[in-house]
Design a protein around this motif. Structure first.
Motif, mmCIF file in Angstrom:
data_model
loop_
_atom_site.group_PDB
_atom_site.id
_atom_site.type_symbol
_atom_site.label_atom_id
_atom_site.label_comp_id
_atom_site.label_asym_id
_atom_site.label_seq_id
_atom_site.Cartn_x
_atom_site.Cartn_y
_atom_site.Cartn_z
ATOM 1 N N LYS A 224 48.719 0.883 44.192
ATOM 2 C CA LYS A 224 49.255 2.112 43.593
ATOM 3 C C LYS A 224 48.491 2.489 42.325
ATOM 4 N N CYS A 225 48.082 1.503 41.541
ATOM 5 C CA CYS A 225 47.253 1.818 40.373
ATOM 6 C C CYS A 225 45.930 2.449 40.815
ATOM 7 N N GLY A 226 45.362 1.952 41.910
ATOM 8 C CA GLY A 226 44.136 2.551 42.425
ATOM 9 C C GLY A 226 44.341 3.971 42.917
ATOM 10 N N ILE A 227 45.514 4.248 43.520
ATOM 11 C CA ILE A 227 45.798 5.613 43.977
ATOM 12 C C ILE A 227 45.905 6.568 42.796
ATOM 13 N N LEU A 228 46.496 6.112 41.680
ATOM 14 C CA LEU A 228 46.561 6.955 40.480
ATOM 15 C C LEU A 228 45.155 7.324 39.999
ATOM 16 N N LEU A 229 44.236 6.367 40.034
ATOM 17 C CA LEU A 229 42.853 6.662 39.649
ATOM 18 C C LEU A 229 42.212 7.634 40.637
ATOM 19 N N ASN A 230 42.568 7.528 41.909
ATOM 20 C CA ASN A 230 42.021 8.469 42.891
ATOM 21 C C ASN A 230 42.512 9.890 42.642
ATOM 22 N N TYR A 231 43.790 10.027 42.266
ATOM 23 C CA TYR A 231 44.299 11.355 41.919
ATOM 24 C C TYR A 231 43.540 11.933 40.729
ATOM 25 N N ASP A 232 43.135 11.063 39.797
ATOM 26 C CA ASP A 232 42.393 11.543 38.637
ATOM 27 C C ASP A 232 40.972 11.946 39.016
ATOM 28 N N ASN A 233 40.380 11.222 39.956
ATOM 29 C CA ASN A 233 38.996 11.515 40.342
ATOM 30 C C ASN A 233 38.897 12.668 41.339
ATOM 31 N N ILE A 234 39.858 12.768 42.246
ATOM 32 C CA ILE A 234 39.833 13.797 43.294
ATOM 33 C C ILE A 234 40.868 14.863 42.941
ATOM 34 N N SER A 235 40.411 16.006 42.481
ATOM 35 C CA SER A 235 41.300 17.092 42.080
ATOM 36 C C SER A 235 41.437 18.106 43.207
ATOM 37 N N VAL A 236 42.299 19.100 42.961
ATOM 38 C CA VAL A 236 42.349 20.251 43.867
ATOM 39 C C VAL A 236 40.972 20.921 43.843
ATOM 40 N N PRO A 237 40.434 21.322 44.984
ATOM 41 C CA PRO A 237 39.082 21.900 44.987
ATOM 42 C C PRO A 237 38.911 22.989 43.931
ATOM 43 N N LEU A 238 37.801 22.897 43.213
ATOM 44 C CA LEU A 238 37.538 23.813 42.109
ATOM 45 C C LEU A 238 37.490 25.257 42.575
ATOM 46 N N VAL A 239 36.955 25.503 43.759
ATOM 47 C CA VAL A 239 36.834 26.872 44.239
ATOM 48 C C VAL A 239 38.207 27.516 44.410
ATOM 49 N N TYR A 240 39.205 26.736 44.832
ATOM 50 C CA TYR A 240 40.548 27.287 44.991
ATOM 51 C C TYR A 240 41.146 27.634 43.629
ATOM 52 N N THR A 241 40.955 26.748 42.650
ATOM 53 C CA THR A 241 41.439 27.031 41.306
ATOM 54 C C THR A 241 40.767 28.278 40.731
ATOM 55 N N GLN A 242 39.482 28.443 40.985
ATOM 56 C CA GLN A 242 38.782 29.623 40.491
ATOM 57 C C GLN A 242 39.282 30.898 41.173
ATOM 58 N N VAL A 243 39.535 30.838 42.466
ATOM 59 C CA VAL A 243 40.035 32.008 43.194
ATOM 60 C C VAL A 243 41.377 32.455 42.633
ATOM 61 N N VAL A 244 42.279 31.506 42.401
ATOM 62 C CA VAL A 244 43.602 31.843 41.886
ATOM 63 C C VAL A 244 43.494 32.436 40.478
ATOM 64 N N THR A 245 42.682 31.822 39.627
ATOM 65 C CA THR A 245 42.547 32.322 38.256
ATOM 66 C C THR A 245 41.951 33.725 38.240
ATOM 67 N N LEU A 246 40.904 33.962 39.036
ATOM 68 C CA LEU A 246 40.301 35.295 39.100
ATOM 69 C C LEU A 246 41.280 36.325 39.644
ATOM 70 N N ALA A 247 42.070 35.936 40.639
ATOM 71 C CA ALA A 247 43.035 36.873 41.223
ATOM 72 C C ALA A 247 44.075 37.307 40.195
ATOM 73 N N VAL A 248 44.600 36.362 39.423
ATOM 74 C CA VAL A 248 45.647 36.691 38.453
ATOM 75 C C VAL A 248 45.097 37.537 37.310
ATOM 76 N N TYR A 249 43.987 37.117 36.710
ATOM 77 C CA TYR A 249 43.484 37.834 35.540
ATOM 78 C C TYR A 249 42.889 39.191 35.919
ATOM 79 N N SER A 250 42.229 39.276 37.065
ATOM 80 C CA SER A 250 41.709 40.578 37.483
ATOM 81 C C SER A 250 42.847 41.539 37.812
ATOM 82 N N PHE A 251 43.927 41.022 38.361
ATOM 83 C CA PHE A 251 45.083 41.872 38.661
ATOM 84 C C PHE A 251 45.645 42.493 37.389
ATOM 85 N N PHE A 252 45.788 41.706 36.342
ATOM 86 C CA PHE A 252 46.402 42.249 35.122
ATOM 87 C C PHE A 252 45.402 43.049 34.274
#
Length: 526
Positions: A224-252
């Protein structure tokens, strides 16, 4: 630490149960979006003042065309779908990370129950095993949580806190210098496993099953300690985070222009004659969508410094205190064994209630078919009629019938032939056997099921070979049944002997350890 409000909404019988939560600041939507909201309103009122004060008539026409353009195309941004799906992923990830945090309580109970010895060495073994377990979790959290990293920035701080000894620190530093590419949070678990195996060799753990149970829990904790480190190393894909951020700020950014008021502005084909100085509904829309995005920003890493992040520093202190309490203070200790107050009546009919909880006294739940009833006539049992053998049936017109109950089924190996003018067996719809007089055979019918309109008759004729086969089958069945009974007796006797041997071995080892404890205490007193 996570903001908790469950006590305030435990009972929601009153009006507006959630309304009282809107006046909180810590962990609230106001604290998350107020800076973005101020920037949005400043941009809105700046454009409003330019339209009303600065622009001339021709420039206002261009401004109004730009407002219409933004109003038409702003709604084409799929903001709700993109943002909702992203927040769902982040929420599931947030809860999974909390569920992955390992707790040492199970290991502590197993170590306290299995690693025997009241002397100093037994106590040192138990405490060191749990110290290594907490050290593993702390080292893992220093790599993913800024709070824990600021508390224990180096190994020397772990030594000063008592989680790590000086010689152990030197070993870890030596491994870090030789193998710098990999984290070393698993090393304390290896040390704890070595202590467990040594305790087994010294006879402080009585059987290998207990050793396996402790080692399995240690490996689960490390995993379980190793899984916590994996969550830290493997994030939500950056492209998805960028799409959401661009969608919200461009909308407003587009909404700043699209929500502007101008002369003869039409809303859904109707001229808007109300001169709106403050964008009320646009501000509410900003709260909803921007707050949604801020939720994802807060929960994507729950080990940070936000209000809703996990309080991992408290978790480390709690785990260390509880672990030492279980393996040291409570080791092989329990209250005096006495009869409970329901000893004579075996079990209570119902536990008592207080005056405040009397209104919550409830009846036991009933199954869904509790009120389904069956009348006496519908509840009568119908016995099926089955013909397992091969029947040769004939028609009969005889009226001499004698009822005999069908108490024995026809065997599949029986051959029933039809006679001429003597008594036979007649099958009738009532399911009984009737003996009748028969004079002629009109037709022979074979098969397991026959549709009969007139009474049919047959006579059984068993051969001696069939009877011999049946006797041999019955003898074989009785022999196999006797063999199974003898095997069960042998297994039961073997199990009893094994239990007796284990009890004797445990008694001898316990007495040996108690004798060593008494000798050590005697030597210390001298």
């Amino acid at each position: 630490m996570t903001v908790t409000y469950t006590a305030e909404v435990a009972t929601c019988s009153a009006f507006g149960c959630f309304l009282k939560l809107l006046f909180r600041w810590r962990g609230s939507i106001y604290k998350l979006v107020w800076l973005d909201l101020i920037a949005f309103l400043v941009a809105y009122f700046t454009l409003t003042m330019i339209y009303r004060v600065v622009l001339d008539k021709d420039q206002k026409i261009i401004f109004e065309g730009l407002v219409k353009y933004c109003a038409v195309y702003t709604n084409r941004i799929p903001l709700s779908f993109v943002l909702g799906f992203y927040v769902t992923i982040v929420m599931n990830r947030w809860w999974d990370q909390y569920s992955t945090i390992p707790w040492p309580d199970t290991i502590a109970v197993a170590v306290s129950a299995s690693l025997h010895g009241h002397d100093e060495r037994g106590r040192v073994m138990r405490r060191n095993v749990m110290r290594y377990v907490i050290l593993c979790l702390t080292m893992a959290l220093t790599m993913i949580s800024p709070r824990v990293k600021k508390r224990f920035p180096t190994l020397e701080h772990l030594v000063e806190a008592g989680l790590l000894e000086a010689n152990e620190c030197n070993i870890i530093e030596s491994f870090n210098s030789r193998f710098p590419r990999h984290s070393k949070q698993w090393m304390p678990i290896v040390w704890a496993a070595s202590i467990v195996t040594r305790a087994r060799k010294e006879g402080r753990i009585l059987n290998d099953h207990a050793v396996k149970s402790i080692l399995d829990e240690l490996n689960k904790f490390r995993g379980k300690c190793g899984i916590l480190l994996n969550y830290d190393n493997i994030s939500v894909p950056l492209v998805y985070t960028q799409v959401v951020t661009l969608a919200v700020y461009s909308f407003f950014i587009a909404s700043v222009m699209a929500s502007q008021w101008y002369h003869d502005k039409k809303v859904d084909g109707v001229v808007d004659k109300v001169d709106v100085y403050f964008p009320i509904f646009t501000t509410l829309q900003f709260f909803f969508y921007m707050g949604w995005l801020k939720v994802a920003e807060t929960l994507i890493n729950p080990f940070g410094d936000d209000d809703d992040d996990f309080e991992v520093n408290w978790l480390i202190d709690r785990n260390l205190q509880v672990s030492y309490m279980i393996v040291d203070e409570m080791h092989h200790e329990h209250p005096e064994l006495i009869r409970d107050q329901y000893w004579d009546e075996v079990f209570p009919e119902q536990l008592p209630y207080t005056v405040a909880t009397e209104q919550y006294r409830e009846e036991p739940p009933k199954p869904s078919t509790a009120n389904v009833g069956v009348t006496k006539s519908d509840g009568e049992v119908l016995h099926p009629v089955s013909s397992k053998g091969k029947l040769n049936l004939i028609e009969t017109t005889s009226s001499q019938v004698i009822d005999v109950p069908m108490s024995h089924s026809v065997k599949s190996s029986a051959n029933i032939s039809l006679a001429g003018s003597h008594k036979g067996i007649a099958l009738v719809p009532s399911g009984s056997i009737h003996f009748v007089d028969q004079r002629a055979i009109n037709e022979q019918v074979t098969g397991p099921t026959v549709a009969i309109k007139t009474p049919l008759v047959a006579t059984p004729q068993h051969s001696s070979d069939d009877q011999t086969d049946d006797d041999e089958f019955e003898k074989l069945r009785l022999a196999r049944q006797k063999e199974r009974i003898e095997k069960k007796k042998l297994i039961s006797t073997s199990a009893q002997l094994n239990r007796m041997a284990m009890d004797i071995l445990e008694y001898v080892l316990t007495k040996s350890i108690e004798g060593r404890d008494q000798e050590s205490r005697h030597e210390q007193s001298e």
